[in-house]
Scaffold this active site. Structure first.
Site, PDB file in Angstrom:
ATOM      1  N   HIS A 105     -72.269 -15.535 -44.364  1.00  0.00           N
ATOM      2  CA  HIS A 105     -73.602 -15.605 -43.744  1.00  0.00           C
ATOM      3  C   HIS A 105     -74.682 -15.971 -44.771  1.00  0.00           C
ATOM      4  O   HIS A 105     -75.865 -15.661 -44.587  1.00  0.00           O
ATOM      5  CB  HIS A 105     -74.000 -14.270 -43.070  1.00  0.00           C
ATOM      6  N   GLU A 124     -80.072 -20.999 -39.622  1.00  0.00           N
ATOM      7  CA  GLU A 124     -79.102 -21.534 -40.586  1.00  0.00           C
ATOM      8  C   GLU A 124     -79.104 -23.061 -40.577  1.00  0.00           C
ATOM      9  O   GLU A 124     -78.938 -23.692 -41.619  1.00  0.00           O
ATOM     10  CB  GLU A 124     -77.700 -21.006 -40.250  1.00  0.00           C
ATOM     11  N   ARG A 156     -71.984 -27.365 -42.134  1.00  0.00           N
ATOM     12  CA  ARG A 156     -71.740 -25.977 -42.499  1.00  0.00           C
ATOM     13  C   ARG A 156     -70.272 -25.863 -42.890  1.00  0.00           C
ATOM     14  O   ARG A 156     -69.385 -26.212 -42.101  1.00  0.00           O
ATOM     15  CB  ARG A 156     -72.021 -25.079 -41.310  1.00  0.00           C
ATOM     16  N   ARG A 213     -64.185  -8.508 -34.218  1.00  0.00           N
ATOM     17  CA  ARG A 213     -63.545  -8.180 -35.506  1.00  0.00           C
ATOM     18  C   ARG A 213     -63.865  -6.732 -35.880  1.00  0.00           C
ATOM     19  O   ARG A 213     -64.948  -6.252 -35.575  1.00  0.00           O
ATOM     20  CB  ARG A 213     -64.060  -9.134 -36.599  1.00  0.00           C
ATOM     21  N   ASN A 260     -71.889 -28.022 -37.241  1.00  0.00           N
ATOM     22  CA  ASN A 260     -71.203 -26.749 -37.471  1.00  0.00           C
ATOM     23  C   ASN A 260     -69.971 -26.765 -36.575  1.00  0.00           C
ATOM     24  O   ASN A 260     -70.063 -26.557 -35.372  1.00  0.00           O
ATOM     25  CB  ASN A 260     -72.160 -25.612 -37.096  1.00  0.00           C
TER      26      ASN A 260
END
Ligand code: ADP
Length: 394
Positions: free
Chosen positions: A179, A377, A91, A239, A8
């Protein structure tokens, strides 16, 4: 031991895990990350039991960029010995409108993914760099791309568009949702631990430093709070979440800010950090006596409650609400605050179960099940990778 390497790659960090392919599936053997690439590089890794394998700082010049980070990680993995790579699973943030599932990478696929760089300029180039590098140094090693967007690709067209000229939709300006690997993992997990709930109407709240929610109907994503980019929806660490686009016009036009400065404000200067002026880390805010911390938390909880209501409307009701990721898995305080705002839907929290972080944290009489399900994940990426290389499990 035949193994799968999961990568990732971000702008200044490279996270990696190694899963051994064993009888009956996959076993996590190494979990690590190289942080501070180009600044203060540091490699940390632990084994499957959490025992440290390495904690080493590098000179900035030694690990100046992503390829150098990959080299250093490779050297570390080689030094461990005993692993033979069967494949690498990556990813990749953006699968565009076309990829509805993970895919084996070949030059044509890589070319297509490069075209999505415009859709995710901050992430996609970093995600693709290690793929290119591995293709050069080990062209025969299978590589698989797993997308954050793929799980949401079944959304109906009228739900994944914006009310802007249709031509832009056709160009790719859509509500992709992100996600997805986390939600896919949770959907699988629910099928295993709570099949009745998995078959019903579930909202999953992935509350980490990035945060979003997803509506699952029978295990399929039908709505998500994130849109064209990972800026939309819930407020996050840095964010803003949902924002009137007029604010962006104001910053550009009236304040004369450059596109770069606005980008920085939206990706790194907003959310919990911008609102509190203190920290992007929910732990700091929960522990703080500063009223600005309490204010930022109030906002976070309020927006989470609004989004939960929206997604419940999309599902036509709610059978379960699942908390996951950093905040969702580890903060009983925030879980309790959000659960309180779900009372109108019939949710009733069991405070002791919530404190203990049990799988089910609602009372026996609660009409909506409240649950805590840790996400994974990387395991999802490893599973997709194994499935695509067709490696017979020993
Ligand atoms: P990422 O989104 O980067 O993958 P995580 O899902 O691990 O990261 O979430 C990280 C965030 O989770 C941290 O920034 C922190 O705000 C939050 N977090 C972790 N533990 C706790 C806790 N005990 N209480 C509140 N927040 C927590």
């Amino acid at each position: 031991m035949r193994s799968i390497l999961v990568i990732n790659a971000g702008s200044s960090s490279l996270k990696f895990q190694v899963f051994a392919i064993v009888e009956g599936g996959l076993e996590r053997r190494v979990r690590g990350q190289m942080d501070g690439v180009g600044g203060r590089p540091r490699l940390k890794a632990s084994d499957g039991d959490g025992e440290s394998l390495v904690d080493r700082a590098y000179d900035a010049a030694e690990v100046a960029d992503l390829p150098a980070a990959i080299d250093a990680v490779q050297a570390f993995l080689r030094s461990l010995g005993g692993f033979t790579l069967a494949a690498i699973g990556h990813r990749v943030v953006h699968g565009g409108p076309d990829f509805t599932d993970a895919v084996l990478i070949d030059p044509a696929v890589l070319d297509k993914l490069s075209h999505y760089q415009d859709l995710a300029p901050l992430h996609q180039p970093n995600n693709l760099a290690p793929i290119r590098l591995a293709m050069e140094i080990a062209p025969d090693l299978p590589q698989v791309a797993c997308f954050d967007t793929a799980f949401h690709r079944g959304h109906a067209a009228h739900t994944d568009c914006y009310a802007i000229p249709r031509k832009l939709y056709d160009e790719g300006v859509r509500r992709y949702g992100f996600h997805g690997l986390s939600y896919e993992y949770i959907a699988e997990r629910l099928r295993a631990v709570a099949p009745d709930i998995a078959a019903g109407r579930v909202v999953v709240a992935h509350l980490g430093s990035g945060a979003s929610m997803c509506a699952l109907a029978g295990g399929r994503s039908i709505e998500s709070t994130m849109g064209f980019t990972a800026l939309d929806g819930l407020p996050m660490g840095t964010r803003p979440g949902q924002l009137d686009p007029g604010v962006v016009l104001y910053l550009l036009d009236q304040k004369g800010m450059s596109v770069g400065a606005v980008t920085d404000l939206l990706y790194r200067g907003s959310g919990l950090k911008g609102l509190s002026g203190l920290s992007n880390d929910m732990r700091d805010l929960v522990d703080s006596d500063d009223p600005r911390a309490a204010f930022a938390i109030d906002h976070f909880v309020h927006r989470a409650a609004l989004s939960a209501g929206q997604l419940a409307a999309a599902l036509g009701g709610l059978d379960a609400f699942v908390f996951t990721a950093g905040i969702g898995e580890h903060s009983p305080v925030i879980r309790a605050r959000i659960a309180e705002r779900l009372a109108w839907l019939g949710a009733e929290l069991d405070p002791a179960a919530n404190e203990a972080g049990e799988l089910v944290i609602s009372t026996a009489g609660s009409r909506v099940a409240l649950m805590v399900v840790p996400t994974d994940e990387e395991l999802m990426i490893a599973r997709h990778t194994l499935a695509l290389i067709g490696d017979p499990v020993a």
